[in-house]
Design a protein around this motif. Structure first.
Motif, PDB file in Angstrom:
ATOM      1  N   SER A 107      -7.134  13.416 -17.589  1.00 43.44           N
ATOM      2  CA  SER A 107      -8.321  14.247 -17.439  1.00 43.44           C
ATOM      3  C   SER A 107      -7.978  15.674 -17.849  1.00 43.44           C
ATOM      4  O   SER A 107      -6.806  16.006 -18.086  1.00 43.44           O
TER       5      SER A 107
ATOM      6  N   GLN B 101     -10.270   2.979 -30.778  1.00 46.35           N
ATOM      7  CA  GLN B 101     -11.520   3.710 -30.976  1.00 46.35           C
ATOM      8  C   GLN B 101     -12.163   3.350 -32.312  1.00 46.35           C
ATOM      9  O   GLN B 101     -13.379   3.197 -32.404  1.00 46.35           O
TER      10      GLN B 101
ATOM     11  N   SER C 198     -14.647   0.504 -25.905  1.00 40.37           N
ATOM     12  CA  SER C 198     -15.033   1.544 -24.946  1.00 40.37           C
ATOM     13  C   SER C 198     -13.804   2.006 -24.171  1.00 40.37           C
ATOM     14  O   SER C 198     -12.742   1.376 -24.223  1.00 40.37           O
ATOM     15  N   LYS C 199     -13.965   3.105 -23.411  1.00 39.14           N
ATOM     16  CA  LYS C 199     -12.856   3.628 -22.614  1.00 39.14           C
ATOM     17  C   LYS C 199     -12.371   2.596 -21.591  1.00 39.14           C
ATOM     18  O   LYS C 199     -11.173   2.453 -21.356  1.00 39.14           O
TER      19      LYS C 199
ATOM     20  N   PRO D 282     -13.115  16.056 -24.073  1.00 40.21           N
ATOM     21  CA  PRO D 282     -13.958  16.566 -22.984  1.00 40.21           C
ATOM     22  C   PRO D 282     -14.832  15.459 -22.378  1.00 40.21           C
ATOM     23  O   PRO D 282     -15.355  14.609 -23.098  1.00 40.21           O
ATOM     24  N   ASN D 283     -14.964  15.462 -21.072  1.00 40.07           N
ATOM     25  CA  ASN D 283     -15.804  14.492 -20.360  1.00 40.07           C
ATOM     26  C   ASN D 283     -16.037  15.032 -18.944  1.00 40.07           C
ATOM     27  O   ASN D 283     -15.177  14.927 -18.082  1.00 40.07           O
ATOM     28  N   LYS D 284     -17.212  15.643 -18.722  1.00 41.09           N
ATOM     29  CA  LYS D 284     -17.498  16.297 -17.441  1.00 41.09           C
ATOM     30  C   LYS D 284     -17.544  15.306 -16.282  1.00 41.09           C
ATOM     31  O   LYS D 284     -17.078  15.604 -15.179  1.00 41.09           O
ATOM     32  N   ARG D 285     -18.111  14.122 -16.505  1.00 41.04           N
ATOM     33  CA  ARG D 285     -18.194  13.144 -15.423  1.00 41.04           C
ATOM     34  C   ARG D 285     -16.802  12.692 -14.994  1.00 41.04           C
ATOM     35  O   ARG D 285     -16.502  12.597 -13.807  1.00 41.04           O
ATOM     36  N   ARG D 286     -15.944  12.413 -15.970  1.00 36.42           N
ATOM     37  CA  ARG D 286     -14.568  11.993 -15.678  1.00 36.42           C
ATOM     38  C   ARG D 286     -13.828  13.091 -14.915  1.00 36.42           C
ATOM     39  O   ARG D 286     -13.169  12.830 -13.906  1.00 36.42           O
ATOM     40  N   ASP D 287     -13.951  14.337 -15.391  1.00 36.99           N
ATOM     41  CA  ASP D 287     -13.251  15.446 -14.735  1.00 36.99           C
ATOM     42  C   ASP D 287     -13.796  15.700 -13.334  1.00 36.99           C
ATOM     43  O   ASP D 287     -13.036  16.055 -12.426  1.00 36.99           O
TER      44      ASP D 287
END
Length: 527
Positions: free
Chosen positions: A78, A163, A168-169, A268-273
């Motif tokens: 993250s 990817q 998917s992740k 970047p990934n706001k939900r993950r962070d």
């Protein structure tokens, strides 16, 4: 002449390890009376005790490893800030004895606990619930450190290919990350299982009526001096440890191979962070609560009757000899750290910088045997082997048992560092007429100073917090500070036990800070 001197040193190291590791364990096994097997197995407590230990350990291990995996992912996968701060805070539980975690839970969630009274909620701490919570607090930092190290060595090129293929992740995690973690994760699971299974500190305080094998062994040997029964129970505790030891041996070669061609790239990934922040902050709060409770309780006059702040209990703790036992702990820890670091490093030098002969491989295996020996078993074997000798009952036997108890990990640190040097160095030095001892002093020691500092730190911190191996060997005069915790707890001196835990935390914290600055200074010198 020089070759003979070097061979003599190797023989001396081998004899030291045999006397301090193999012979006590062999005597422990031979001390068992065959008829006692039937007595132990037929006792009413035996099978429920086995079931209790397996149930509590399995649940604790699953929670601990899962939490550690989540935290390691947060730190390495993250873009949260203050990762190094979080990593340090996660490891705070390692700086106090396991028995202190049980005490902290009693202070918070016991029948008269701070949070129990404040929130009016009783979680029924004593029994399975308390053992699981305390064991998770005690064990997850170890699993976290091992897992976070593994995450650092993942190759990002594989993820780039995934990817491109449209995975998917979550699919990448299942198909790439988990398979990469499979082998080391199995070792971590068994290591964590062993750590919890052999601990008696947490269940001794919060176990209630739920008896586990280590607590039963502790009471039988310490209370009833039944060494034969203790030896049988010690063999039971060895089973998961031996399995973990074999798995570590099988995965050792693979663990040192790194094929990273591109470091992991974090997008970047706001939900993950956000989830990462939530998990990390939540864990830090849970880890800090017992420590805050200890700190607060140290300054309370009489819990829970008089909650006014006072230095009364700290003064009382010193009148009960805390200062003397602190000096004992510091003396034991310093002597163990200096001697243990010297012996484990020199042993690693003998095995890592020599040809893989039978004698060297034997020395290597004996050096790692302590990985498979719980402290409580090692302490009992020392009672049987060294009783009647000149070191029995002295501070020397406490230093020796701590050196052996914590020998394997520092040894492996040195072994892995020394193996990174070019394998032809010895041949070149021999051609130039440079002795192996001179190579050790002029080349290897200066180049591995950071490793030596870490080895010293490992010995010191573990000596300050251990209560397992030394509990069978300490007496009133040489008792280390950590052993005062169960003693004061039995006398209902709750405030004093809290102060002792904080004192141990402060000492270990100061050492860790010193190690941080020393290693940073060494890095500057290398640059």
């Amino acid at each position: 002449m020089k070759s003979k001197r070097f061979s003599t040193l190797k023989i001396l190291v081998g004899l030291f390890l045999c006397v301090s590791v193999l012979f006590p364990l062999i005597l422990l096994i031979t001390h068992i009376q065959p008829e006692d097997f039937a007595k132990v197995a037929s006792s009413a407590q035996f099978w429920p005790m086995i079931g209790n230990s397996l149930l509590a350990t399995t649940i604790s291990m699953l929670i601990s490893v899962t939490l550690a995996l989540g935290l390691a992912w947060c730190v390495n996968r993250s873009r949260i800030r203050y990762k190094s701060v979080f990593s340090v805070l996660f490891t705070l539980p390692m700086l106090i004895p396991s028995i202190s975690h049980g005490m902290g839970l009693v202070l918070l969630f016991g029948d008269n606990g701070i949070l129990t009274n404040l929130l009016g909620i009783n979680i029924h701490l004593y029994g399975l619930v308390g053992i699981v919570i305390g064991s998770v607090l005690y064990s997850f930092p170890v699993a976290f450190l091992m897992l976070t190290d593994i995450f650092r060595y993942e190759d990002y090129t594989v993820y780039e290919a995934a990817q491109v293929l449209g995975l998917s992740k979550w699919q990448q995690f299942v198909t790439i990350t988990l398979p990469n973690l499979k082998a080391p994760l199995i070792s971590i699971i068994f290591a964590t299982f062993t750590l919890i299974f052999t601990d008696y500190g947490v269940p001794l305080i919060v176990g209630g009526k739920m008896m586990t094998i280590p607590v039963y062994m502790y009471r039988e040997v310490i209370g009833l001096l039944d060494f034969s029964k203790g030896a049988i129970l010690g063999l039971l505790l060895l089973i998961p440890a031996v399995i973990a030891f074999v798995i570590d041996l099988r995965s050792e070669d693979n663990g040192n191979v790194s094929t990273v061609t591109k470091p992991y790239q974090i997008g970047p990934n706001k939900r993950r962070d956000g989830l990462a922040y939530l998990l990390c902050i939540g864990t830090v709060v849970l880890v800090s609560l017992p420590l805050i409770a200890f700190a607060y309780l140290s300054f309370v006059r009489q819990y829970p009757i008089d909650m006014s702040l006072s230095l009364h209990n700290i003064k009382k703790a010193f009148t009960l000899g805390v200062d003397m036992y602190l000096v004992n702990s510091l003396a034991i820890a310093l002597a163990t750290s200096v001697l243990g670091t010297a012996v484990s490093y020199f042993t690693a030098f003998l095995t890592a910088r020599s040809h893989r002969t039978f004698s060297n491989m034997t020395l290597h295996l004996i050096s790692m045997v302590s990985l498979a020996v719980p402290g409580i078993v090692l302490g009992l074997s020392y009672v049987l082997f060294f009783k009647g000798t000149f070191i029995y009952g002295t501070i020397m036997i406490l230093i020796l048992v701590n050196i052996i108890h914590f020998f394997a990990s520092p040894y492996l640190l040195a072994y892995n560092s020394l193996c990174k040097f070019n394998e032809n160095l010895e041949d070149v030095s021999t051609t130039l007429g440079i002795s192996r001892i001179r190579m050790l002093l002029d080349v290897y020691l200066p180049c591995t100073q950071a490793t030596i500092v870490e080895m010293f730190s490992y010995f010191f911190v573990n000596c300050m917090v251990t209560i397992s191996a030394v509990s069978f060997l300490a007496n009133f005069k040489n008792m280390p500070l950590a052993l005062l915790i169960p003693q004061f707890d039995s006398q209902s001196l709750i405030e004093a036990t809290a102060f002792i835990s904080i004192l141990i935390l402060l000492v270990n914290g100061l050492l860790k800070i010193s190690v941080f600055f020393i290693k940073r200074q060494l890095q500057k010198q290398e640059a």
